[in-house]
Design an enzyme around this catalytic site. Structure first.
Site, PDB file in Angstrom:
ATOM      1  N   HIS A  47       0.877  -1.387   0.061  1.00 36.02           N
ATOM      2  CA  HIS A  47      -0.010  -0.148  -0.002  1.00 36.02           C
ATOM      3  C   HIS A  47       0.914   1.407  -0.018  1.00 36.02           C
ATOM      4  O   HIS A  47       0.446   2.533   0.480  1.00 36.02           O
ATOM      5  CB  HIS A  47      -0.903   0.073   1.187  1.00 36.02           C
ATOM      6  CG  HIS A  47      -1.917  -1.282   1.100  1.00 36.02           C
ATOM      7  ND1 HIS A  47      -2.963  -1.210   0.507  1.00 36.02           N
ATOM      8  CD2 HIS A  47      -1.828  -2.386   1.994  1.00 36.02           C
ATOM      9  CE1 HIS A  47      -3.691  -2.302   0.720  1.00 36.02           C
ATOM     10  NE2 HIS A  47      -2.934  -3.137   1.494  1.00 36.02           N
ATOM     11  N   SER A 118      -3.974  -7.581  -1.521  1.00 30.34           N
ATOM     12  CA  SER A 118      -4.993  -6.669  -0.492  1.00 30.34           C
ATOM     13  C   SER A 118      -5.536  -5.687  -1.232  1.00 30.34           C
ATOM     14  O   SER A 118      -4.793  -4.909  -2.222  1.00 30.34           O
ATOM     15  CB  SER A 118      -4.081  -6.024   0.445  1.00 30.34           C
ATOM     16  OG  SER A 118      -4.867  -5.122   1.181  1.00 30.34           O
ATOM     17  N   HIS A 142      -6.490   0.746  -5.101  1.00 30.06           N
ATOM     18  CA  HIS A 142      -5.305   0.135  -5.758  1.00 30.06           C
ATOM     19  C   HIS A 142      -5.435  -1.230  -5.164  1.00 30.06           C
ATOM     20  O   HIS A 142      -6.156  -1.612  -4.241  1.00 30.06           O
ATOM     21  CB  HIS A 142      -4.149   0.797  -5.391  1.00 30.06           C
ATOM     22  CG  HIS A 142      -3.817   1.098  -3.920  1.00 30.06           C
ATOM     23  ND1 HIS A 142      -4.102   2.199  -3.331  1.00 30.06           N
ATOM     24  CD2 HIS A 142      -3.155   0.083  -3.074  1.00 30.06           C
ATOM     25  CE1 HIS A 142      -3.703   2.096  -1.751  1.00 30.06           C
ATOM     26  NE2 HIS A 142      -3.102   0.885  -1.978  1.00 30.06           N
TER      27      HIS A 142
END
Length: 589
Positions: A47, A118, A142
């Site tokens: 992330h 994720s 994303h």
């Protein structure tokens, strides 16, 4: 330019509800958000938006969940992974010899380091329904490559061909794979168009991070709790078991089992080498240290059967222990019992040795034994003698008895079971106490409860030290009272010698006359009615006696006024004593 790497996996599994409410995404919401999605989603590491390594080529909502197919295109990131894989001993070994996989260090390194996917989406589902498709309000932001996903079943599979990656997942149908291929070709055309537009200028690599950022992410992955059990669970849940892959998760069983992550934590450790080729790991983990976050299940001890134990009495058990003590001293014994210490040797006393005089007489009889014998029991403890306080004792002797000194040679044991101590001068003081005169006894009057019984005087403790000054003062005060009472006693004896002939006549005692009160205040009230009677009485008393009779008090010489006694004579000896006592009190006042 390095060849691209494809990664595929589920972002959401509908058959596995997440443990957190904010991670829950229903199938209807996913369909609605996919229609509003514009353009391919970026693909980054953990992330981190500065560590973007590629893009999401296809998102397909299938029956099992939301499936993702991504493409890693960053040359800088792939170069770092290539150099790191060459330093890894595990990756350099390559696939097992019985495997049909080709050695690929980049795929093996990515499968071991970034084993999960994720999805970054909006938390509030209701607020995201009316959101537009721009970057600020998009429902999906994303997709990240991570060590392990927060949702279960989000295992990442890496490969060089997209079809090879999609074939690893048995939940994808042929229609799902065809839809993903169409999305992949469309995204490829868009990417080719963008590269043609930027051909004049150097292409900008989306990966803005460096190797230090990746190293920090790998360190953070070590602190993920139960990472390996979660990866094992994800592998069985997804079904990546019957086909070979570069996934570095642990061994999975050949048959599909019911997945339960709580039961997975309690599973015993599976053997590293299995007889089934499909169950064996791609690389043995014997030379690799276990991460700090992993937990190894302890080996369970075999349970004892019913016939393994024998019941013995306690005496037999202790006898076996005692018999095994000599064997414990042999070389190679498993346990050594401490040796029993010998009993202490008693000292030998010499009659002429002055240093041994402080021992008691029993020590002279002790001699060291030739053989070790059990120690003698302790001698019985003699109770300390107890004696009540004796008023005839001196202070030093009384304190000694109260502290409980042991009896000495001067004590003797009497028949009644008590100890007695012979003291110097005790018999002499006892004789003086028995032969004491009436002067040493307190005065008692007829009519009292203890009349006729001798009462001891209060003894003045003049022999005490200066620390008992308060007690000496109290004794002096008692001496003054005692002297006043003795003086009153002498005066009363004198009155008894003079007054009985005139006051205790038989005719007067026979006359029933009420006894007057003995208080001074009542005598003052009765003085007026007795005035006329006093005038007729014989004038044998003096003027001082008549004035005293009018006042109703006894005169200073303790002689009762004749007019008052003639009217109210005492009826008996008790009444006379009461009047004399009142007169004594008036005199003391």
């Amino acid at each position: 330019m390095a060849d691209p790497v494809y990664v595929g996996g589920f972002l959401v599994r509908y058959d596995e509800p997440p443990g957190e409410a904010e991670l829950f995404l229903p199938s209807g919401v996913v369909d609605r958000w996919l229609r509003d999605c514009r353009g391919p989603l970026p693909l980054n590491v953990n992330h981190d938006e500065s560590a973007t390594v590629g893009y999401v080529a296809g998102l397909q909502n299938v029956r099992a969940g939301l499936f993702c197919l991504g493409r890693v295109t960053s040359p800088k990131f792939l170069d770092i992974v290539q150099k790191a894989s060459e330093k890894s001993e595990l990756v350099s070994r390559g696939p097992p010899s019985e495997s049909s996989l080709r050695p690929d260090g980049v795929l093996e390194f990515l499968s071991g380091s970034y084993s999960g996917l994720s999805l970054s989406s909006r938390r509030d589902i209701n607020a995201a329904d009316g959101a537009a498709g721009d970057a600020e309000t998009a429902c999906f932001k994303h997709v990240a490559l991570c060590s392990v996903g927060r949702r279960r079943g989000t295992l990442a599979v890496y490969g060089r061909q997209p079809d090879w990656v999609m074939e690893r997942f048995p939940d994808l149908t042929e229609a799902d794979r065809e839809a993903l291929r169409n999305q992949l070709s469309g995204s490829g055309e868009v990417a080719a168009k963008e590269s043609a537009e930027s051909s004049a200028a150097a292409a900008v690599d989306p990966f803005q991070s460096d190797s230090y950022g990746l190293l920090g992410n790998s360190v953070d992955a070590l602190y993920i709790q139960e990472r390996l059990p979660k990866l094992r669970y994800d592998k069985r849940l997804v079904g990546v078991t019957a086909r070979e892959s570069y996934v570095k998760a642990s061994v999975s069983p050949a048959e599909q089992e019911t997945c339960d992550i709580k039961v997975e934590k309690e599973r015993p450790k599976e053997p590293e080498q299995s007889h089934v080729p499909t169950e064996s790991m791609s690389h043995p983990m014997s030379a690799v240290a276990t991460p700090a976050a992993s937990t190894v299940a302890p080996s369970q001890a075999p349970l004892a059967l019913a016939h393994d134990g024998v019941y013995l009495p306690k005496d037999a058990f202790f006898s076996l222990i005692g018999a095994s003590r000599p064997l414990a001293e042999a070389a190679g014994a498993r346990a050594a019992y401490p040796a029993v210490p010998p009993p202490p040797a008693y000292p030998v006393m010499n009659y002429e040795d002055p240093s041994s005089r402080h021992f008691d007489y029993s020590a002279w009889l002790r001699r060291p034994a030739y053989d070790a014998v059990p120690p003698l029991p302790p001698p019985p403890v003699m109770p300390m003698p107890y004696r009540r306080r004796d008023p005839m004792m001196e202070e030093a002797e009384r304190a000694a008895w109260e502290r409980g000194y042991a009896p000495s040679a001067y004590d003797h044991y009497v028949n009644n079971g008590s100890w007695s101590r012979s003291r110097s001068g005790a018999l002499k003081r006892r004789r003086e106490r028995d032969a004491s005169s009436d002067e040493e006894e307190d005065m008692s009057f007829p009519g009292e409860a203890d009349h006729g019984k001798a009462r001891k005087r209060l003894k003045a403790h003049h022999g005490r030290d200066n620390n008992n000054s308060g007690s000496d003062a109290k004794g002096d005060r008692y001496d003054d009272i005692r002297e006043a009472l003795q003086e009153l006693k002498r005066e009363m004896l004198a009155v008894r010698q003079i007054a009985p002939a005139a006051l205790l006549a038989p005719a007067q005692l026979a006359t029933p006359v009420a006894s007057p009160t003995t208080t001074t205040s009542h005598q003052a009230e009765a003085s007026e009615p007795q005035a006329s009677t006093a005038a007729a009485a014989p004038s044998t008393a003096s003027s001082h006696g008549s004035k005293s009779a009018e006042r109703g008090v006894v005169n200073a010489s303790c002689r009762v006024a004749p007019p008052l006694e003639a009217v109210n004579p005492p009826k008996d000896m008790v009444d006379l004593n009461r009047r004399l006592f009142v007169a004594a009190l008036n005199k003391m006042e």
